[in-house]
Structures are given as C-alpha cells and as structure tokens.
Scaffold this active site. Structure first.
Site, PDB file in Angstrom:
ATOM      1  N   GLU A 224      46.154  50.184  52.050  1.00 32.03           N
ATOM      2  CA  GLU A 224      45.201  49.327  50.570  1.00 32.03           C
ATOM      3  C   GLU A 224      43.728  49.264  51.428  1.00 32.03           C
ATOM      4  O   GLU A 224      43.589  48.362  52.237  1.00 32.03           O
ATOM      5  CB  GLU A 224      45.516  48.253  50.879  1.00 32.03           C
ATOM      6  CG  GLU A 224      46.903  47.974  49.742  1.00 32.03           C
ATOM      7  CD  GLU A 224      46.827  48.220  47.860  1.00 32.03           C
ATOM      8  OE1 GLU A 224      45.858  48.548  47.427  1.00 32.03           O
ATOM      9  OE2 GLU A 224      47.980  48.872  47.471  1.00 32.03           O
ATOM     10  N   CYS A 258      37.031  43.955  47.977  1.00 34.83           N
ATOM     11  CA  CYS A 258      37.075  45.453  48.578  1.00 34.83           C
ATOM     12  C   CYS A 258      36.624  45.605  46.715  1.00 34.83           C
ATOM     13  O   CYS A 258      36.521  47.069  47.049  1.00 34.83           O
ATOM     14  CB  CYS A 258      38.412  46.002  48.789  1.00 34.83           C
ATOM     15  SG  CYS A 258      39.913  44.889  48.341  1.00 34.83           S
TER      16      CYS A 258
END
Length: 528
Positions: A224, A258
């Site tokens: 991720e 993110c």
C-alpha cells in the site's frame, strides 16, 4: 495521563526476533486461530482495548504529529472501532464455504466448493502518518481470516508505537499476535524470516526493498504505497467546491496523506477563480493562520521538512498563497504555487506535505495527457466537473481509486489499494478478510461416479473420441470473432453443433437426468 507519561519506545532485541516469530508460527500449526469464535473474541477484546486507550491515542498522536483530536478520533480510533464492529457482524457469512456455480454440469456431482483457509503467519508493517489505522487496519483482517500475526509499527511515530503495543498486549493472545518494535535493523531481521504474506504500508522506495526481500521465499506481498495523484479541474467545475474540498484533502495531517492530490491540472479559464477560492477557504479554515491553529498538524521530522523545502526551492513556480516555514516547529504553511511545466520539481515526486501546485491547461485532453504522462500510476484521481467531463477522465486514465468532485475520500468498507507504482493488493471492508485467505477449491467424488470416471484410466485405446464427444464445448462464435446465434433446442441437443452430436447429446441428457435425480433425493432426505 499526558504524552510525557507515555514511556520512550524500546526496540525489540534483535536476538529475540527469531524466537518470537517461531512462537507465533507454532501457534498457527496448533490450529488455535482456525476457530471462528476464537477470532471473534480476539476482535471484540481489541475493540474494548482501543476504546479504553482512546485518550492515550490522542496524546500519542499529539506528541508524534501534533495531530488535532478531531482528526485522531475520526481517522484513527473511531475508524478502527467501526472496522471491528463491521467485521464481527459479517465474519460468519464471510467464512462460509462458497458453492462453485460456474462449472460444467458434469462436475456438479463432485460437490465443488471454495473454502476460505487462513494463509498462516503474516507480517504487517505499519506507517507513521496514520499509525493506528494503517497498522491495525490490516491486522484486523489478518485476525478475522484466522492467521497469526507479527506487527511492526512505524518507529517514526514512537509514542503511537508504544500505545499500540499496550493495546495489543492488553487485548490479544500473545501466543498468536506479537509486536516487534524497531528501525531498519529490526525490520531487516523480520524480512529475513519466511512468511505466508507480508503487508506493507509506506513509500515506493521501501516497498521495493520489501518486495525484493520477499522474493527468495516467494512470499506474497501487499504494498500500500503513495502516489503522484492528480486533481483534474475542467472548465465545467465549481471553483468554490474545488478549493474547499481539495484544501481539506491536502491539509489533513499537514498533507501527510497518501490519497491526497499531489497537483492540480486546471482549465486555464478557471485558474483565477480557483486561486481566489483557495484564498477564501484558507482564511475560513484557519482565521489566525495555520501555525496558530490547533487544527493543523506538523511534519513528522526534520527530514520531511527539508525534503519539502527542497521541492519548493527547486520549483520555478510562483507562490500564490502561504509559503512560510519554521524548521524548529516542523511547520510548513499551506502553500499554493502556480507552475508552468509538468517537469517542475513539485510534480515529478510525491510531496506528502501541504504543497498545492497548480498547472494551467488549455483543455481536458491536455490534462489527461499530462496525468497519463507521469510515470507513477496514481493511488487516486480527483476529477471535478460535469458528468460528461468526469466520465471522460475515468475512461482515459488509471488509478487505484477515484473520488469524483471530492478529495481523498474513500468509503471505509470499499476495497482500497493501488496499481503500478502506487502498490498492489487491496484491503478494507470484506477485502481485509479476503486479502489474508487462500480460496481453496475442494471437490468430493462419490463412488457411484466411477463408471463415468473410468474413461480417464489407461489403456486409452478408443477412449479419446468418446471423451471429446462428451466434453468438448462448441464455440458460439465464428472465425472472424462474430457471435453466432443458435437456437436453444439445437444447442441443447448438439452442444452447439459439431461432428459428435449423438455423443454430446447423450452426455448432456444423462448428466442432466442424473443431476435432477440427485436433487430430488436430497430434498426427500431433508424432509425425512
């Protein structure tokens, strides 16, 4: 209790890591975590441990990131508590064997099903920006799936790592779930072990190291990662919504998110209005400025500050809003910068900070071309405008996820993950369970099928033609790839045509009759 009362982070002695990993591996082989009720009890106890430590979570994140209480509770403790409730409500449904429906009729007699087996012992390596959510979120899925877990929190959020260990040790069975604390040497020691899966959240540079370390053991990895995420602002967009929503997405956790946009591609005719709305929104969100606001976080460390400062210093863009800095306070003001090239230093790497570069474009096609020209496939794309414009953007771009007319929004129960440079593998909601199980196909061949199965045994003389006639599927398309329309009666009797009509028809009828008889017998036996 304040953050000063949370003890300093103590790294796990490297010489203890191997035995700690071996212990949780032994527990898995004892099948302790196979029991679904055991998993549910662990998750429920973890819920209450998080609840009991909510204030410590707030204090730890205030110390690590100066994160405001609102962002901490919404993005960390409440998020995880809701995750646990959602999983525990659905786990019995998720673990059930699935019937295999999309198979040839003949194989129905073998009772095919898909079982969700735990993978084994998994390693979860967390991130600093949302340390509780991004570490414990995957752990919840691993527990629900029946794995034993080793958990490595980020050392860059040290107070949070200490509180996380307290929560885990207060709630979970220590023979099944173990926390390892440390930096690079401790992580390297963990990566030297053999795992059944590694789940890593962080940057692409470390992601490559993780993938390389996993390769010798053929260990599957979920990465991720971040992304150079574009927001594409078409001429049909609402400037006020653009500014308010993108400013919120970029300033949460001081831009250390993110999923937030890395740059804006704005239709040239809309740039002045968008810039003006950004200035208005900034004054509304932070009336006394971001530095004086209790609602604005700080950067994680000096390295992050200097990297962001370097990006601004190397940019050829013009600062339109913000730009003040204080290295001692790890503060960079929300900074809006207009640039004139996709090669600008603010666009070619992920900022992971409160920088908002705007690149004017002449039209939507140019915006899409620039977004697709960035080598890194983004974790998210944020199109703003009419349905026609946003649909066009979706049809011509790739990304891990999309939020139309919004920023950094992700529904917690939908699958979440990247593609290409932004990672691979997905979790959240049911996907957090699915990513940690092996879908194990199981068939059971009854003895009465032996007369039909005997065709597979040697000697093969004279059997191939019979096998073909009974099993070969006839295409419903021609050599040019066009679909051929067949009458349903002809299709049933001949399996679509071909040279083996009689054999195919017999096989189909026999199989269908046998299947119906089996179902009738099942119903009669259930009534008895």
């Amino acid at each position: 209790m304040g953050a000063s009362d949370i003890p300093e982070l103590q790294y796990t002695p490297i010489e203890e890591i191997q035995e700690s990993v071996a212990r949780v591996k032994r527990t898995f082989l004892e099948h302790k975590t196979r029991d679904v009720e055991f998993r549910l009890i662990q998750l429920r106890k973890l819920y209450w441990a998080i609840k009991d430590h909510e204030q410590q979570i707030v204090e730890a994140l205030q110390s690590d990131l100066r994160k405001p209480r609102f962002e901490t509770e919404v993005g960390e403790s409440i998020w995880l508590e809701n995750d646990i409730v959602f999983i525990t409500r659905n786990l019995h449904k998720w673990v059930k064997d699935e019937k295999a429906d999309d198979i040839d009729l003949t194989f129905k007699f073998m009772n095919p099903k898909i079982r969700k087996d735990p993978l084994g012992t998994v390693l979860v390596i967390g991130a600093f920006n949302f340390p509780f959510q991004l570490t414990l979120g995957p752990v919840l899925g691993a527990i629900a799936a029946g794995n034993t877990v080793v958990i490595k929190p980020s050392e860059n959020a040290p107070k949070s790592a200490v509180v996380m260990q307290r929560i885990i040790e207060a709630a979970l069975d220590p023979s099944c779930y173990k926390v390892i604390q440390g930096g690079v040497p401790e992580t390297q020691a963990l990566l030297a072990e053999r795992w059944d899966k590694i789940f890593f959240t962080g940057g692409a540079t470390v992601g490559r190291i993780i993938a390389k370390a996993a390769a010798p053991h053929l260990t599957p990895v979920v990465l991720e990662l971040g992304g150079i995420n574009p927001a594409i602002i078409t001429k049909s967009a609402n400037p006020r919504l653009v500014a308010r929503r993108l400013l919120w997405g970029k300033l949460m956790n001081a831009g250390q998110v993110c999923t937030s946009q890395n740059y804006l591609l704005v239709d040239r005719t809309l740039v002045p209005a968008v810039v003006e709305e950004f200035k208005k929104a900034y004054k509304e969100f932070y009336p006394r400025g971001a530095k004086a606001s209790p609602d604005y976080s700080r950067l994680v460390n000096e390295g992050a500050f200097r990297r962001l400062k370097g990006m601004i210093d190397n940019s050829k863009g013009k600062i339109l809003m913000g730009g003040t800095m204080d290295e001692k306070d790890l503060f960079i003001e929300p900074t809006l910068i207009q640039v004139d090239s996709p090669d600008d230093s603010l666009l070619v790497q992920e900022s992971f900070g409160p920088l908002i570069p705007i690149l004017p474009v002449d039209n939507l096609d140019e915006a899409v071309s620039i977004a697709n020209g960035i080598q890194s496939t983004p974790l998210g794309i944020y199109p703003f405008g009419s349905k026609a414009d946003t649909d066009k953007i979706l049809s011509m771009t790739r990304s891990g996820g999309v939020s139309v007319n919004d920023a950094a929004l992700h529904i917690p129960t939908l699958p979440f993950g990247g593609v290409g440079e932004s990672g691979y593998g997905a979790y959240r909601g049911r996907s957090s369970f699915d990513v940690f199980v092996h879908r194990r196909p199981i068939t059971s061949s009854p003895g009465w099928l032996e007369s039909l199965l005997a065709i597979r045994y040697p000697p093969y003389a004279g059997k191939l033609a019979k096998f073909k006639s009974a099993s070969t599927l006839v295409p419903d398309f021609d050599r040019s790839g066009q679909k051929v329309r067949l009458g349903w009666i002809r299709f049933v009797l001949t399996l679509g045509g071909g040279s083996a009509k009689a054999g195919a028809a017999r096989a189909t009828v026999i199989a269908a009759v046998a299947y119906l008889i089996m179902k009738i017998l099942e119903r009669r036996s259930s009534k008895l």
